[in-house]
Design an enzyme around this catalytic site. Structure first.
Site, PDB file in Angstrom:
ATOM      1  CG  ASN A   1      33.781  39.554  31.741  1.00 29.84           C
ATOM      2  OD1 ASN A   1      32.958  39.826  30.871  1.00 29.84           O
ATOM      3  ND2 ASN A   1      34.100  40.399  32.691  1.00 29.84           N
TER       4      ASN A   1
ATOM      5  CG  HIS B   1      28.701  41.097  33.449  1.00 32.43           C
ATOM      6  ND1 HIS B   1      29.000  40.431  32.274  1.00 32.43           N
ATOM      7  CD2 HIS B   1      29.852  41.725  33.835  1.00 32.43           C
ATOM      8  CE1 HIS B   1      30.270  40.655  31.969  1.00 32.43           C
ATOM      9  NE2 HIS B   1      30.802  41.434  32.899  1.00 32.43           N
TER      10      HIS B   1
ATOM     11  CB  CYS C   1      29.857  44.091  31.231  1.00 30.19           C
ATOM     12  SG  CYS C   1      31.578  43.914  30.793  1.00 30.19           S
TER      13      CYS C   1
HETATM   14  C1  LIG Z   1      41.008  41.565  38.632  1.00 29.69           C
HETATM   15  C2  LIG Z   1      40.822  40.819  39.936  1.00 29.69           C
HETATM   16  C3  LIG Z   1      40.550  39.351  39.641  1.00 29.69           C
HETATM   17  C4  LIG Z   1      42.115  40.925  40.733  1.00 29.69           C
HETATM   18  O1  LIG Z   1      41.916  40.242  41.965  1.00 29.69           O
HETATM   19  P1  LIG Z   1      42.390  40.937  43.310  1.00 29.69           P
HETATM   20  O2  LIG Z   1      42.050  40.012  44.394  1.00 29.69           O
HETATM   21  O3  LIG Z   1      41.808  42.322  43.348  1.00 29.69           O
HETATM   22  O4  LIG Z   1      43.940  40.972  43.084  1.00 29.69           O
HETATM   23  P2  LIG Z   1      44.970  42.163  43.324  1.00 29.69           P
HETATM   24  O5  LIG Z   1      45.007  43.039  42.122  1.00 29.69           O
HETATM   25  O6  LIG Z   1      44.716  42.781  44.667  1.00 29.69           O
HETATM   26  O7  LIG Z   1      46.288  41.330  43.421  1.00 29.69           O
HETATM   27  C5  LIG Z   1      46.543  40.416  44.478  1.00 29.69           C
HETATM   28  C6  LIG Z   1      47.871  39.756  44.245  1.00 29.69           C
HETATM   29  O8  LIG Z   1      47.751  38.859  43.136  1.00 29.69           O
HETATM   30  C7  LIG Z   1      48.706  39.205  42.123  1.00 29.69           C
HETATM   31  N1  LIG Z   1      48.087  38.990  40.823  1.00 29.69           N
HETATM   32  C8  LIG Z   1      47.333  39.851  40.101  1.00 29.69           C
HETATM   33  N2  LIG Z   1      46.928  39.268  38.979  1.00 29.69           N
HETATM   34  C9  LIG Z   1      47.389  38.009  38.991  1.00 29.69           C
HETATM   35  C10 LIG Z   1      47.295  36.929  38.118  1.00 29.69           C
HETATM   36  N3  LIG Z   1      46.604  37.002  36.956  1.00 29.69           N
HETATM   37  N4  LIG Z   1      47.895  35.781  38.451  1.00 29.69           N
HETATM   38  C11 LIG Z   1      48.602  35.656  39.603  1.00 29.69           C
HETATM   39  N5  LIG Z   1      48.723  36.662  40.472  1.00 29.69           N
HETATM   40  C12 LIG Z   1      48.135  37.820  40.174  1.00 29.69           C
HETATM   41  C13 LIG Z   1      49.021  40.663  42.368  1.00 29.69           C
HETATM   42  O9  LIG Z   1      50.298  41.035  41.856  1.00 29.69           O
HETATM   43  C14 LIG Z   1      48.987  40.733  43.878  1.00 29.69           C
HETATM   44  O10 LIG Z   1      50.182  40.220  44.394  1.00 29.69           O
HETATM   45  P3  LIG Z   1      50.847  40.859  45.692  1.00 29.69           P
HETATM   46  O11 LIG Z   1      49.837  40.688  46.794  1.00 29.69           O
HETATM   47  O12 LIG Z   1      52.094  40.040  45.887  1.00 29.69           O
HETATM   48  O13 LIG Z   1      51.088  42.300  45.362  1.00 29.69           O
HETATM   49  C15 LIG Z   1      39.677  41.393  40.781  1.00 29.69           C
HETATM   50  O14 LIG Z   1      40.032  42.672  41.269  1.00 29.69           O
HETATM   51  C16 LIG Z   1      38.413  41.497  40.002  1.00 29.69           C
HETATM   52  O15 LIG Z   1      37.877  40.519  39.550  1.00 29.69           O
HETATM   53  N6  LIG Z   1      37.882  42.709  39.877  1.00 29.69           N
HETATM   54  C17 LIG Z   1      36.707  42.932  39.083  1.00 29.69           C
HETATM   55  C18 LIG Z   1      37.129  43.053  37.658  1.00 29.69           C
HETATM   56  C19 LIG Z   1      35.989  42.833  36.724  1.00 29.69           C
HETATM   57  O16 LIG Z   1      35.051  42.126  37.018  1.00 29.69           O
HETATM   58  N7  LIG Z   1      36.114  43.432  35.566  1.00 29.69           N
HETATM   59  C20 LIG Z   1      35.145  43.324  34.553  1.00 29.69           C
HETATM   60  C21 LIG Z   1      34.017  44.194  34.870  1.00 29.69           C
HETATM   61  S1  LIG Z   1      32.830  44.029  33.685  1.00 29.69           S
END
Ligand SMILES: CC(C)(COP(=O)(O)OP(=O)(O)OC[C@H]1O[C@@H](n2cnc3c(N)ncnc32)[C@H](O)[C@@H]1OP(=O)(O)O)[C@@H](O)C(=O)NCCC(=O)NCCS
Length: 314
Positions: free
Chosen positions: A270, A240, A112
């Site tokens: 993304n 990004h 990215c």
């Molecule tokens: C991936 C991302 C969106 C997840 O968001 P988050 O707030 O960290 O979410 P979590 O993984 O802690 O999950 C929170 C809850 O949502 C749920 N959940 C995860 N993905 C889900 C989805 N797609 N839809 C609904 N619920 C979801 C999880 O199971 C969890 O439930 P729980 O609390 O009952 O256990 C976030 O971590 C993120 O954007 N990270 C950066 C990733 C990124 O930018 N990657 C590319 C880099 S170039």
């Protein structure tokens, strides 16, 4: 050579729009969660187009906007991490499609952050006298590397391409591309990855989130400092397009209330190395940033890698 500048931009997106409701038919998720946690409303997903097709389409538009012709181009660099073919590289395929006769042509893979790495490399090549007019492209077909049963990734990634024509600045002209600040965190390489023979994107979302919102703002400020631009002078910030919460978190720490903050992720998802040139090209097309105004680019992602620089808007 005194430096280089971006002459023009162009972008390409597949016509198919995929909404959050459609994704919710594939995995257990919903529109509200995706909007709230990631900021995406819809994304574009390619059909038959290859990475090279999308890269060439974006480059063709950038070239048409530049006033140059294919004969003027002596360097083509493509940032991508989703080319299926090992060889020829995407840059050679783009050159063939555009009728660019004998350019230096290579790909850059830093996921990215790829466009900012490629732009830095092109700027160095022009400064060294190794090239005069270049096309630098970010192009990705992440849909081919997405596990459509994994809700932690399939809600995020998408397809598209953006391109810039970069030319040598005149000797009496201030450089239009500032010094690149680049680097990586190799020990956290597994935090975002596309590994193995049947690869899918996998990530540790919270690790990436924490890193992006804590480590990157000081590096982005370094890019401003090295360009001699005070953050209060920035007309726009084009990071990004990973997640609107990450974008807002970095922007807050930069303290740039006057700047436009690019949020193309809302309608494009993304698109990894394509996201910065795609978002920048759209800002310029909509005439939202005046020509010559300073714009901070900052890429980050798999590796973990990062790179950014201040450019002058074409
Ligand atoms: C991936 C991302 C969106 C997840 O968001 P988050 O707030 O960290 O979410 P979590 O993984 O802690 O999950 C929170 C809850 O949502 C749920 N959940 C995860 N993905 C889900 C989805 N797609 N839809 C609904 N619920 C979801 C999880 O199971 C969890 O439930 P729980 O609390 O009952 O256990 C976030 O971590 C993120 O954007 N990270 C950066 C990733 C990124 O930018 N990657 C590319 C880099 S170039």
């Amino acid at each position: 050579m005194s430096g280089s500048r971006i002459l023009s931009l162009g972008h390409y997106q597949p016509s198919r729009v995929v909404t959050n409701d459609e994704i919710a038919q594939l995995v257990e998720t919903n529109d509200e969660w995706i909007r709230d946690r990631v900021g995406i409303v819809s994304r574009r997903i390619a059909g038959d187009e290859t990475v090279a097709d999308m890269a060439a389409a974006a480059a063709d538009k950038a070239l048409a906007n530049s006033g140059l012709t294919a004969a003027d181009i002596d360097l083509v660099v493509v940032a991508t991490c989703t080319s299926v073919d090992r060889s020829p590289n995407v840059a050679c395929r783009v050159a063939a499609k555009l009728g660019i006769a004998a350019p230096a042509a290579f790909d850059v893979n830093t996921a990215c952050s790829g466009f900012a790495y490629a732009l830095g490399t092109v700027d160095h090549a022009i400064r060294a006298g190794a090239a005069r007019n270049a096309i630098v492209i970010g192009a990705e077909k992440l849909s081919e590397f997405t596990d459509w049963t994994d809700r932690s990734t399939c809600i995020i990634f998408a397809d598209g391409a953006g391109a810039a024509v970069v030319t040598a600045a005149a000797e009496d002209e201030a450089p239009g591309i500032g010094p690149v600040v680049w680097g990586s965190v190799p020990e956290r390489g597994d935090a975002v990855r596309i590994e193995g023979w049947r690869p899918y994107v996998a990530q540790e979302g919270q690790t990436v989130f924490r890193w992006a919102t804590t480590a990157l703002a000081p590096l982005a400020l370094q890019a401003c400092e090295r360009a001699g631009v005070d953050p209060s002078e920035l007309a726009a910030f084009v990071p990004h397009q990973a997640n609107t919460r990450i974008i807002d978190g970095i922007a807050k720490r930069l303290n740039i209330p006057q700047a436009i903050i690019a949020k193309d992720i809302v309608e494009s998802g993304n698109t990894s190395a394509a996201s910065i040139p795609l978002a920048l090209s759209k800002l310029v097309e909509r005439r939202e940033v005046p020509s010559g105004a300073p714009v901070l680019l900052f890429g980050f992602g798999g590796g973990l890698t990062y790179a950014g620089q201040v450019i002058r808007c074409p």
